[in-house]
Motif scaffolding. Structure first.
Motif, PDB file in Angstrom:
ATOM      1  N   GLY A 118       0.788  -1.247   0.162  1.00  0.00           N
ATOM      2  CA  GLY A 118       0.055   0.074   0.152  1.00  0.00           C
ATOM      3  C   GLY A 118       0.911   1.392   0.029  1.00  0.00           C
ATOM      4  N   LEU A 119       2.154   1.163   0.028  1.00  0.00           N
ATOM      5  CA  LEU A 119       3.060   2.284   0.106  1.00  0.00           C
ATOM      6  C   LEU A 119       3.437   2.748  -1.289  1.00  0.00           C
ATOM      7  CD1 LEU A 119       4.989   2.692   3.319  1.00  0.00           C
ATOM      8  CD2 LEU A 119       2.578   3.111   2.976  1.00  0.00           C
ATOM      9  N   ALA A 120       3.228   3.853  -1.656  1.00  0.00           N
ATOM     10  CA  ALA A 120       3.867   4.349  -2.983  1.00  0.00           C
ATOM     11  C   ALA A 120       5.396   4.319  -2.803  1.00  0.00           C
ATOM     12  CB  ALA A 120       3.230   5.637  -3.598  1.00  0.00           C
ATOM     13  N   PRO A 121       6.021   4.264  -4.230  1.00  0.00           N
ATOM     14  CA  PRO A 121       7.522   4.181  -3.960  1.00  0.00           C
ATOM     15  C   PRO A 121       8.003   5.457  -3.522  1.00  0.00           C
ATOM     16  CG  PRO A 121       6.442   3.748  -6.383  1.00  0.00           C
ATOM     17  CD  PRO A 121       5.514   4.067  -5.342  1.00  0.00           C
ATOM     18  N   ASP A 122       7.397   6.708  -3.730  1.00  0.00           N
ATOM     19  CA  ASP A 122       7.858   7.853  -3.166  1.00  0.00           C
ATOM     20  C   ASP A 122       7.241   8.274  -1.853  1.00  0.00           C
ATOM     21  OD1 ASP A 122       5.124   8.445  -3.889  1.00  0.00           O
ATOM     22  OD2 ASP A 122       5.579  10.324  -4.883  1.00  0.00           O
ATOM     23  N   HIS A 123       6.723   7.196  -1.184  1.00  0.00           N
ATOM     24  CA  HIS A 123       6.023   7.515   0.301  1.00  0.00           C
ATOM     25  C   HIS A 123       7.366   7.637   1.168  1.00  0.00           C
ATOM     26  CE1 HIS A 123       4.469   6.478   4.281  1.00  0.00           C
ATOM     27  NE2 HIS A 123       3.341   7.086   3.793  1.00  0.00           N
ATOM     28  N   PRO A 124       7.300   8.772   2.080  1.00  0.00           N
ATOM     29  CA  PRO A 124       8.597   8.716   2.897  1.00  0.00           C
ATOM     30  C   PRO A 124       9.188   7.492   3.610  1.00  0.00           C
ATOM     31  CG  PRO A 124       7.163  10.419   3.319  1.00  0.00           C
ATOM     32  CD  PRO A 124       6.317   9.485   2.444  1.00  0.00           C
ATOM     33  N   GLN A 125       8.183   6.654   3.854  1.00  0.00           N
ATOM     34  CA  GLN A 125       8.634   5.122   4.778  1.00  0.00           C
ATOM     35  C   GLN A 125       8.751   4.046   3.749  1.00  0.00           C
ATOM     36  OE1 GLN A 125       6.766   7.666   6.582  1.00  0.00           O
ATOM     37  NE2 GLN A 125       8.566   8.170   7.792  1.00  0.00           N
TER      38      GLN A 125
END
Ligand code: F6R
Length: 243
Positions: free
Chosen positions: A74-81
């Motif tokens: 669920g985290l996009a590649p540019d998500h900080p985490q």
């Protein structure tokens, strides 16, 4: 211990430097080698060292290919985490690796099963992983392979344990923001690597180091399976070797 050689050094920085020596030798011997990479706090001294050696002209990443162990669902590649972002910020953005030669499981995959199969296929098409880097979780996880009743063979999805989410919440604003699930290479994917380097530092890892490498192999401690691999280098600091 079987195919595992254990090296104890004074500090996490010493661990990073020796691990960098192994990576430097691998890349010198096979300029187009395939590396398996990990995120987390433990490999940071290694990544700093690899960046410094690349800038000094000692290591050339121009033909190297990499596959990361895992990514949060669920985290996009540019998500900080996201682990993709972690790799960009701590390694890829600072070395001469070609962006298309770096792979991290896609946290946003619309069809996760197809993504898992594709990840395994791509690793195979590259000839398999030459050198796999690992850290270890307090519960013995490698990648995000959590304790269970069997060793998962291939890239798959997992429900993170409460302990892992708690350990990783330091990177998020709160525990609620830590994803519940993740994608990870399987234990089988890891075991197929030709060589494995596992880094373990800190007194808080002393207990799990002992359980993984000086006790019977069990899927309840996923890292213990490394005792069955023929070429594992365990590099740890004195604190982690305490038990
Ligand atoms: C991350 C990974 C995990 C970590 C482990 C230890 O890609 O594969 O298995 O290696 O959670 O994390 P640190 O190094 O932060 O203690």
């Amino acid at each position: 211990m079987s195919g595992v050689r254990m090296i104890v050094l004074d500090t996490p920085e010493d661990v990073g430097r020796l691990a960098a020596d192994l990576f430097e030798m691998e890349i010198a011997a096979r300029p187009a080698c395939v590396l398996g990479l990990a995120t987390g706090s433990t490999p940071l001294p290694l990544y700093r060292e690899l960046v410094a050696r690349n800038k000094a002209g000692r290591i050339d990443f121009s033909r190297v290919r990499t596959f990361n162990l895992d990514e949060y669902e669920g985290l996009a590649p540019d998500h900080p985490q996201s682990y993709r972002r972690f790799m960009q910020e701590n390694l890829f953005d600072h070395i001469n690796i070609r962006p298309e030669n770096t792979r991290v499981p896609d946290g946003l995959a619309a069809d996760p099963e197809a993504m898992f199969a594709g990840y395994e296929r791509e690793i195979g098409a590259c000839g398999g992983i030459d050198l796999q880097l690992l850290g270890i979780g307090h519960d013995g996880h490698i990648g995000f392979n959590e304790p269970g009743d069997f060793f998962p063979p291939c890239t798959h999805d997992v429900t993170l344990t409460a302990q892992t989410r708690e350990a990783n919440k330091r990177f998020f604003a709160s525990l609620d923001e830590v994803p519940l699930r993740a994608y990870t290479m399987g234990v089988g994917t890891v075991m197929a690597a030709r060589k494995i380097v596992i880094l373990i530092t800190g007194a808080d890892k002393a207990d799990i180091l002992q359980r993984a490498f000086f006790a019977p192999v069990t899927p309840q401690v996923p890292a213990s399976v490394l005792q069955f691999h023929h070429d594992v280098t365990l590099i740890c600091d004195r604190a982690a070797a305490g038990r």
